[in-house]
Scaffold this active site. Sequence first.
Site, PDB file in Angstrom:
ATOM      1  CE1 TYR A   1      37.161  34.846  10.838  1.00  0.00           C
ATOM      2  CE2 TYR A   1      36.654  37.191  10.645  1.00  0.00           C
ATOM      3  CZ  TYR A   1      36.298  35.910  11.041  1.00  0.00           C
ATOM      4  OH  TYR A   1      35.088  35.694  11.637  1.00  0.00           O
TER       5      TYR A   1
ATOM      6  NE  ARG B   1      32.953  30.765   8.664  1.00  0.00           N
ATOM      7  CZ  ARG B   1      33.270  31.226   9.877  1.00  0.00           C
ATOM      8  NH1 ARG B   1      33.511  30.381  10.867  1.00  0.00           N
ATOM      9  NH2 ARG B   1      33.357  32.519  10.111  1.00  0.00           N
TER      10      ARG B   1
ATOM     11  CE1 TYR C   1      29.210  40.634  14.443  1.00  0.00           C
ATOM     12  CE2 TYR C   1      31.186  39.785  13.396  1.00  0.00           C
ATOM     13  CZ  TYR C   1      30.447  40.014  14.529  1.00  0.00           C
ATOM     14  OH  TYR C   1      30.935  39.623  15.743  1.00  0.00           O
TER      15      TYR C   1
ATOM     16  NE  ARG D   1      27.736  36.953  18.412  1.00  0.00           N
ATOM     17  CZ  ARG D   1      28.800  37.553  17.910  1.00  0.00           C
ATOM     18  NH1 ARG D   1      30.012  37.030  18.094  1.00  0.00           N
ATOM     19  NH2 ARG D   1      28.694  38.649  17.212  1.00  0.00           N
TER      20      ARG D   1
ATOM     21  CD  GLU E   1      37.701  34.492  19.450  1.00  0.00           C
ATOM     22  OE1 GLU E   1      38.009  35.462  18.713  1.00  0.00           O
ATOM     23  OE2 GLU E   1      37.497  33.351  19.031  1.00  0.00           O
TER      24      GLU E   1
HETATM   25  C1  3EB Z   1      33.508  38.025  16.841  1.00  0.00           C
HETATM   26  O1  3EB Z   1      32.705  38.130  17.770  1.00  0.00           O
HETATM   27  C2  3EB Z   1      34.888  37.551  17.198  1.00  0.00           C
HETATM   28  O2  3EB Z   1      34.562  33.374  12.365  1.00  0.00           O
HETATM   29  O3  3EB Z   1      34.087  31.471  13.320  1.00  0.00           O
HETATM   30  C3  3EB Z   1      34.651  34.544  17.217  1.00  0.00           C
HETATM   31  C4  3EB Z   1      34.236  33.211  17.089  1.00  0.00           C
HETATM   32  C5  3EB Z   1      34.995  35.264  16.089  1.00  0.00           C
HETATM   33  C6  3EB Z   1      34.159  32.601  15.820  1.00  0.00           C
HETATM   34  C7  3EB Z   1      34.378  32.681  13.366  1.00  0.00           C
HETATM   35  C8  3EB Z   1      34.918  34.653  14.835  1.00  0.00           C
HETATM   36  C9  3EB Z   1      34.503  33.332  14.698  1.00  0.00           C
HETATM   37  O4  3EB Z   1      33.235  38.329  15.677  1.00  0.00           O
HETATM   38  C10 3EB Z   1      35.489  36.680  16.175  1.00  0.00           C
END
Ligand code: 3EB
Length: 348
Positions: free
Chosen positions: A159, A166, A219, A232, A340
């Site tokens: 990942y 990406r 992050y 989000r 999720e």
């Molecule tokens: C998170 O909140 C959970 O890498 O495209 C959720 C939705 C998550 C999309 C992405 C990752 C992705 O980090 C993980």
Amino acid sequence: MRQSQTQTASRKDPSLSASPALPHCAFLETAQVSSWLKAHHANPLAIVSFGSHVPDTFPCPVMHLDLPELAGPSRLEVWSTTDQIKTYRDEGFSASASGHVLFGTVTLIEQPGQPIETVTERAYRRLFSCLQDLSFPHLWRIWNYFPDINGFADGLERYQGFCLGRHRALADMLPGFPHSLPAGTAVGTRSGPLQIYFMAGTLPATHLGNPRQVHAYEYPQDYGPRSPSFARATLSRSEAHSQLYIAGTASVVGHTSQHVGLPRKQTLETIQNLKVLLPHAEDAAHRHFSGPQSEALYKVYVRDAAHLSEVREALRSFPLSSEQVLFLQGALCRKELLVEIEGLVTSD
Ligand code: 3EB
């Protein structure tokens, strides 16, 4: 989907002037699809299957994902529009477009020894050249799927390698990066190539954060050398409705995973994230997403099938009918995340 045009609204808000019909999504059993489309005078934009058979007769892109359905009858995710559509096909790429919205798929097979970051970067560069060629410059929503998402290769979790590739492509090619990043999903399949499907528009959409969560693209590096490139939620609007595309949402508060090992509590925390996001999006849209006329569809990804009953029980505090929700077994981006939830909500 209604489509109306009034001069006043256009003058007030130039982004509404073309009054696009928003795409429609439904969860349908294979045998229902043709009659549903006919009854709604709709053309299919894209069909996503989670194991069930899809006849070759549909002209639109079809994506088969190895994400077993965990409850209820097997259904397809069917995106459609009442507008006319055009379809495009090329090696590893397919798309269909109405006047305002494009659905595309990119599928790349990982070659032995090729790092996932390289495959991902190539897939995203491909995606972008298609958006440019077909003149749909604004990304609205992206779904990403690939196998062994928590596996390790070259010192990185796959990942994290995916996020790196990406990020390289998007930081280079997406105007306004990272604020123009759309809502995303990234889930681990049981098998298959790297599969990406996406929605893009001729008009921009609005990308939102969740007040309980740090933007994923901000992050800290503890989670990998490059942050995950997604918003989000993304809001797209027509004169009649707004549509909210809710990214995969998990038990993450701030940037930290909560309730390690506890599927019920993770589900409740995720619901809390959704319950904060929805009114935040209503404020941004000036529309209601929880009124009697609004419509919602959710996909719930569960890492371990044995957790299904706990997840479903926790979901009672966010009541959804069985027609509105698909339970899929899939692996998630962080090892400790067990559930999720992504959503599509259309305002009244
Ligand atoms: C998170 O909140 C959970 O890498 O495209 C959720 C939705 C998550 C999309 C992405 C990752 C992705 O980090 C993980």
